[in-house]
Design an enzyme around this catalytic site. Structure first.
Site, short mmCIF file in Angstrom:
data_model
loop_
_atom_site.label_atom_id
_atom_site.label_comp_id
_atom_site.label_asym_id
_atom_site.label_seq_id
_atom_site.Cartn_x
_atom_site.Cartn_y
_atom_site.Cartn_z
N GLY A 86 42.94 42.62 41.26
CA GLY A 86 43.81 42.87 40.12
C GLY A 86 45.16 42.19 40.13
O GLY A 86 45.93 42.35 39.17
N GLY A 87 45.48 41.40 41.16
CA GLY A 87 46.77 40.74 41.19
C GLY A 87 46.99 39.80 40.03
O GLY A 87 48.03 39.86 39.34
N LYS A 88 46.03 38.93 39.77
CA LYS A 88 46.16 37.99 38.66
C LYS A 88 46.13 38.74 37.33
O LYS A 88 46.77 38.33 36.35
CB LYS A 88 45.07 36.93 38.72
CG LYS A 88 45.17 35.98 39.90
CD LYS A 88 44.13 34.87 39.78
CE LYS A 88 44.13 33.93 40.99
NZ LYS A 88 43.58 34.58 42.20
N ASP A 99 27.99 41.70 33.69
CA ASP A 99 27.58 40.53 34.46
C ASP A 99 28.23 39.31 33.80
O ASP A 99 27.88 38.93 32.70
CB ASP A 99 26.05 40.41 34.44
CG ASP A 99 25.54 39.19 35.21
OD1 ASP A 99 26.35 38.34 35.63
OD2 ASP A 99 24.31 39.08 35.36
N ASP A 132 34.84 43.55 36.16
CA ASP A 132 34.27 43.32 37.49
C ASP A 132 32.95 44.09 37.59
O ASP A 132 32.89 45.28 37.25
CB ASP A 132 35.22 43.76 38.61
CG ASP A 132 34.93 43.00 39.89
OD1 ASP A 132 35.66 42.03 40.17
OD2 ASP A 132 33.96 43.34 40.59
N CYS A 185 39.25 30.50 45.51
CA CYS A 185 40.05 30.39 46.73
C CYS A 185 39.27 29.64 47.80
O CYS A 185 39.45 29.86 49.00
CB CYS A 185 40.49 31.77 47.23
SG CYS A 185 39.14 32.89 47.61
#
Length: 262
Positions: free
Chosen positions: A79-81, A130, A99, A201
């Protein structure tokens, strides 16, 4: 994979694979991936400070969300972004934070509830779809889409002996297939003229510029790549990549901004 490689354990296969990609740079890059991370504070309009990789903040801002936009975060947990996107909307428009994993979704809900003002939460919807099939249900609905795709996450693998031992060269290949399916779905869900930020990432080219190259092959004429990452990001064939050995510990983080044109 040759007979000799089949007999090697995951850590040895991992080393061979990334040494082949990064050549003489690999020892320094590997060492930087093993270093302790130093998250930075983000609290723009939030009720509490959230700490995350500085490159993640830069990446979410690249989407250039405007107040009133309809925004989709396809793989939102933890949830940071999502918080960065919500701070740009400031309670306006509509933000869908998706999610598929129930466990990750539970964490996402807690992060949003603990950090977003109540009036902002009213414009946020948490879903469990999905992402690879999103385009089957919603067409041309969003001004901005963030696809922070599940990836090899080599920094995590290197710091987890069990994950490293179980690593195989087939993992990036399978992930790239899934990532392309998600990106193709995002292209259907975004409005013509709208933007998608594809990010991972991972340091694996097949999961980064390789996925964009496949989109050019399969969806030619429907989109264009626009812009690059921040000043410390390294330009790739498509998009940009933060690598911690040269970006003062930031990343890894790959970003590619796409605009749908038809």
């Amino acid at each position: 994979m040759g007979k000799k490689q089949r007999s090697l354990e995951g850590d040895a296969l991992f080393e061979l694979h990334y040494q082949d990609i990064f050549k003489d740079r690999w020892p320094a890059l590997r060492a930087s991936l093993l270093e302790e991370r130093h998250p930075v504070a983000f609290n723009e309009g939030l009720m509490a400070t959230y700490y995350l990789d500085e490159a993640s903040i830069v990446a979410a801002r690249l989407l250039d969300v405007q107040q009133g936009d309809a925004v989709l975060d396809m793989c939102a947990a933890p949830g940071g972004k999502t918080l960065v996107l919500a701070s740009r909307l400031a309670g306006s428009g509509h933000l869908v934070a998706n999610d598929r994993s129930a466990t990750r979704r539970g964490r996402l809900k807690l992060v949003l509830a603990n950090h977003l003002p109540s009036q902002w939460l009213e414009s946020v919807e948490v879903t469990a779809h999905d992402a690879t099939k999103w385009g089957l249900h919603e067409h041309g609905c969003y001004d901005r889409i963030l696809l922070d795709a599940p990836c090899s996450s080599e920094r995590h693998v290197l710091n987890d002996p069990k994950a490293l031992k179980e690593w195989t060269p087939s993992r990036p290949k399978h992930l790239a297939i899934q990532q392309f399916a998600m990106l193709a779905a995002a292209l259907e869900a975004v409005k013509v003229g709208g933007h998608i930020l594809y990010s991972t990432c991972s340091i694996e080219p097949a999961e980064n510029e390789g996925v964009i190259e496949k989109l050019f092959s399969k969806r030619s004429g429907r989109f264009e790549v626009t812009g690059l990452g921040g000043s410390e990001a390294e330009e790739r064939t498509h998009g940009s990549l933060y690598l911690p050995d040269t970006a003062q510990g930031k990343g890894p983080l790959y970003t590619c901004l796409i605009r749908r044109i038809s």
